[in-house]
Design an enzyme around this catalytic site. Sequence first.
Site, PDB file in Angstrom:
ATOM      1  N   GLU A  41     -13.503   7.396   8.072  1.00 55.14           N
ATOM      2  CA  GLU A  41     -12.334   6.529   7.881  1.00 55.14           C
ATOM      3  C   GLU A  41     -12.446   5.983   6.464  1.00 55.14           C
ATOM      4  O   GLU A  41     -13.360   5.212   6.159  1.00 55.14           O
ATOM      5  CB  GLU A  41     -12.354   5.390   8.918  1.00 55.14           C
ATOM      6  CG  GLU A  41     -11.272   4.353   8.675  1.00 55.14           C
ATOM      7  CD  GLU A  41     -11.489   3.087   9.509  1.00 55.14           C
ATOM      8  OE1 GLU A  41     -11.962   3.167  10.672  1.00 55.14           O
ATOM      9  OE2 GLU A  41     -11.193   1.996   8.980  1.00 55.14           O
ATOM     10  N   ARG A  45      -9.471  -0.137   0.468  1.00 52.11           N
ATOM     11  CA  ARG A  45      -9.978  -1.343  -0.190  1.00 52.11           C
ATOM     12  C   ARG A  45     -10.295  -1.049  -1.642  1.00 52.11           C
ATOM     13  O   ARG A  45     -10.737  -1.924  -2.380  1.00 52.11           O
ATOM     14  CB  ARG A  45     -11.254  -1.840   0.512  1.00 52.11           C
ATOM     15  CG  ARG A  45     -10.979  -2.314   1.904  1.00 52.11           C
ATOM     16  CD  ARG A  45     -12.219  -2.843   2.558  1.00 52.11           C
ATOM     17  NE  ARG A  45     -12.092  -2.687   3.991  1.00 52.11           N
ATOM     18  CZ  ARG A  45     -13.038  -2.990   4.868  1.00 52.11           C
ATOM     19  NH1 ARG A  45     -14.181  -3.471   4.442  1.00 52.11           N
ATOM     20  NH2 ARG A  45     -12.839  -2.816   6.138  1.00 52.11           N
ATOM     21  N   THR A  69      -8.076   0.039   6.838  1.00 52.45           N
ATOM     22  CA  THR A  69      -7.600  -1.153   6.128  1.00 52.45           C
ATOM     23  C   THR A  69      -6.182  -0.934   5.590  1.00 52.45           C
ATOM     24  O   THR A  69      -5.870  -1.291   4.449  1.00 52.45           O
ATOM     25  CB  THR A  69      -8.579  -1.570   4.990  1.00 52.45           C
ATOM     26  OG1 THR A  69      -9.930  -1.336   5.415  1.00 52.45           O
ATOM     27  CG2 THR A  69      -8.455  -3.050   4.673  1.00 52.45           C
ATOM     28  N   LYS A 129      -8.328  -0.786  17.998  1.00 52.53           N
ATOM     29  CA  LYS A 129      -9.595  -1.224  17.402  1.00 52.53           C
ATOM     30  C   LYS A 129      -9.870  -2.644  17.915  1.00 52.53           C
ATOM     31  O   LYS A 129      -8.937  -3.435  18.049  1.00 52.53           O
ATOM     32  CB  LYS A 129      -9.420  -1.207  15.877  1.00 52.53           C
ATOM     33  CG  LYS A 129     -10.508  -1.869  15.073  1.00 52.53           C
ATOM     34  CD  LYS A 129     -10.288  -1.593  13.587  1.00 52.53           C
ATOM     35  CE  LYS A 129     -11.178  -2.453  12.720  1.00 52.53           C
ATOM     36  NZ  LYS A 129     -11.216  -2.014  11.319  1.00 52.53           N
TER      37      LYS A 129
HETATM   38  C1  3PG Z   1     -13.924  -2.656   9.151  1.00 55.07           C
HETATM   39  O1  3PG Z   1     -13.149  -2.651   8.236  1.00 55.07           O
HETATM   40  O2  3PG Z   1     -13.716  -1.986  10.161  1.00 55.07           O
HETATM   41  C2  3PG Z   1     -15.108  -3.578   9.100  1.00 55.07           C
HETATM   42  O3  3PG Z   1     -15.172  -4.230   7.887  1.00 55.07           O
HETATM   43  C3  3PG Z   1     -16.409  -2.900   9.369  1.00 55.07           C
HETATM   44  O4  3PG Z   1     -17.340  -3.878   9.614  1.00 55.07           O
HETATM   45  P1  3PG Z   1     -18.923  -3.686   9.372  1.00 55.07           P
HETATM   46  O5  3PG Z   1     -19.124  -3.736   7.891  1.00 55.07           O
HETATM   47  O6  3PG Z   1     -19.574  -4.853  10.077  1.00 55.07           O
HETATM   48  O7  3PG Z   1     -19.324  -2.367   9.950  1.00 55.07           O
END
Ligand code: 3PG
Length: 319
Positions: A41, A45, A69, A129
């Site tokens: 994925e 960002r 995101t 999610k």
């Molecule tokens: C996401 O965008 O899904 C989260 O920021 C992932 O979180 P993590 O860094 O705790 O795995």
Amino acid sequence: MHETLKKLGDIGVIPVVKIEKASDAVNLGKALLAGELPVAEITFRTAAAEEAIRNLVRHLPELLVGAGTILTVEQAKIAIAAGAKFIVTPGFNPKVVDYCISEKVPVTPGISSPSEIEMALERGLDVVKFFPAGALGGVPFLKAISAPYGGIRFIPTGGVDPSNLSEYLSFNRVHAVGGTWIAKEATISAGNFGEITQLAQEAISLSLGFEHAHVGINGENPQIAVASAEMFSRLFFFAARDGTSSIFAGAGSEFMKTPYLGTHGHLAISTLSIARAEAYLKRKGVGVRPETAKEKDGRTVAIYLDREIAGFAIHLLQK
Ligand code: 3PG
């Protein structure tokens, strides 16, 4: 369920990736594939996300590539045009979700409340999610929040790592888990792709949770099976437990009353998920024998592989 979402469930772990340079994308994808984790994925960002997705889709067709995101319809359009096969959003943005639905691209919006689950159900979504999973309270919170809603499945993300991955995946409403720990931005930028492969492999291994369960030994007749189990019980204090087709001595030894599959018998391997194990083994070129499947509550709980190892059939068991 959409074929892509089914695939995400079959893989079980989704590396969430923040990538600074699109030119690192192919090496990253290769590292994940080498770790037997055929999915990524790519999060919007960084400015490199679009081109990274394009590079992965062009060069590594065996990798399932999604975009994460996604905050606006514009970003969803860009991600889909670049070749993203699924869209992940941190929260429930109705505009983004409805756009993906209209484009027939699977979308898993982030939810953290019953109201958001109901918004997803209203739109016919079957996977969402669960974010931020750890901070919300992890599995106990997810169990409580999912209880009223039968059909929908969850992808916990946020605070998932090797220490709690099995706990999440042991809950049967969890479709897959996601997280950044496998392919960290700094690791990608430093070119430590070997480390990514190692973490991917560890994640896949944990998600399957294979453990040796017992040895099943083919006896010529019921008398031999019973005598063998009694001998084990007398010598080693392994209590004999009589069943219809076999007799166990403790948990580790099963004596078949008549010869069944396998030249000598079978080795039973337990797993967190037969469905995921079947998909994983298929990727490795190993199949199952569907006619041997045992079902419970609509779920396969035991099935034999399509081959023997060292004269033993292999029996997969649901933990
Ligand atoms: C996401 O965008 O899904 C989260 O920021 C992932 O979180 P993590 O860094 O705790 O795995």
